[in-house]
Motif scaffolding. Sequence first.
Motif, short mmCIF file in Angstrom:
data_model
loop_
_atom_site.label_atom_id
_atom_site.label_comp_id
_atom_site.label_asym_id
_atom_site.label_seq_id
_atom_site.Cartn_x
_atom_site.Cartn_y
_atom_site.Cartn_z
N ALA A 142 32.96 40.90 46.10
CA ALA A 142 33.41 40.86 47.57
C ALA A 142 33.74 39.27 47.55
O ALA A 142 34.75 38.67 48.32
CB ALA A 142 32.26 40.95 48.63
N TYR A 188 37.15 37.69 49.09
CA TYR A 188 37.20 36.86 50.08
C TYR A 188 37.60 35.49 49.84
O TYR A 188 38.42 34.91 50.94
CB TYR A 188 35.85 36.73 50.53
CG TYR A 188 35.44 35.99 51.82
CD1 TYR A 188 35.84 36.43 53.05
CD2 TYR A 188 34.85 34.77 51.85
CE1 TYR A 188 35.92 35.61 54.19
CE2 TYR A 188 34.60 33.88 53.06
CZ TYR A 188 35.03 34.25 54.08
OH TYR A 188 35.07 33.53 55.38
N ASP A 222 33.81 42.94 52.12
CA ASP A 222 32.82 43.60 51.82
C ASP A 222 33.05 45.27 51.79
O ASP A 222 32.77 45.88 50.72
CB ASP A 222 31.50 43.18 52.79
CG ASP A 222 30.31 44.13 52.42
OD1 ASP A 222 29.76 43.68 51.48
OD2 ASP A 222 29.97 45.00 53.12
#
Length: 451
Positions: free
Chosen positions: A6, A10, A176
Amino acid sequence: MRSRLAAIVYVPLALVILLLGMLYAASVTRAHQQEVFLDRLRDVTYLVLPARQAIVADDPSLVAGDLARYREVYGISAAVVDQSGATLVAEDLQVHDYAERHAALAGRRAEMREAFWPWDAQRIVVAEPLFDGGDLVGALVTASDAGGVQRAIWQSWALLGAGGVVVALLALVLADRTAGWLLRPVRAVDQAMEKMGGGRLDERIPPSTGPPELQQVVTRFNEMAERVEHLMRRQQEFVANASHELRNPLNALMLRVESLALTVPPEDADEVAHVRAEAERMAEILDALLLLADGGSMGVAQPVDVADVVARRVEGRRLLDPDRELRLARPGGEVLGLVDPTALESALDTVVDNAVKFAPAHELVDVAVVRGTGTVEVSVRDRGPGVPSEQLDRLTERFWRSPGHSSVKGSGLGLAIASELMTAAGGGLRLELPDDGGLLVRLQVPAWTED
């Protein structure tokens, strides 16, 4: 792993959001400044005509009223200067130090300054040259407080920051979810492997929504699981068939030996005894082989009072062989372990039989139950000849026997059976060579607690 993946997704998104936010903030700042400048420029264009007339006629009253009204209505100061730079009329404004005034008196039209940050702005100055028939006769200068544009910029930045936070949170959720989507097949494979390791060979993974590469991994895993289940079923069928096909003829052979023993002359009784012993040895080997083949099919682990199980098995061994002295040491109260009781009993019987076999008849065999940290341990200690240290790791190999013990009756399967039983039951078996000789076998099972 999900958090790391993630983060990989991200961080670039966050950097892109930050860069776009900074560019948009600069654009918003520039837009507010341009709006104010154009507004002031329109006002100056309206005031140019009376200001030029006042300079040409050398009559400040022609423009003074307009400048005063402009100051009253909009709160913006203004002044008119002639070509020499002298102030003809001023409405709350000193223009001598403004660079815009010098530019206008040089004939250059007003231009917007380079974009400034809201904390740097003090006053907004617009100066327009005044021409009469093509000749420069003076300049009109306006100056206004920058508080209004500062507040507008700060409000726009606040809205932009709030929107950026919302977008960043949405990006975090998206990262996520993306990581979860990518790892869903991996997690499914891990769970299926755990269940298969626990004996559920029919476990399969449904088609996944993950990326095509991992969907292919799921397909390969299901194919492998099918193959493993097929092979295990064939092994179980072999165990059942071997149990039926070998045990029945062996039992029949042992019955015939017993019948033969009733009819042979006394001088042949030793030969019959040898045949009987060999048949019994074959039965023991068959039982050991069947137990090894079916060692992974143990019952479900459950809370068991290990001390009670050990005490019962030791007492049973004493009744079977009253001449052999076994010494049991156990703590007071229950000693709960998480294990299949059948596996523990079988492994303990095998280890005790092995200790009795190799220990001299007059020596003690010590059995102890110890409550450890997270484990419960059952130790069986004999005082036999032991083995060289380099052979210790081979004692749990199937059919392996120490060259120094080849004359001792046995098949070399005892400790192998015990080791596999304990492993299948979630525990383990450890071998040690005490300093004063013999062999120490430790059976270890997980301790059970309310938690």
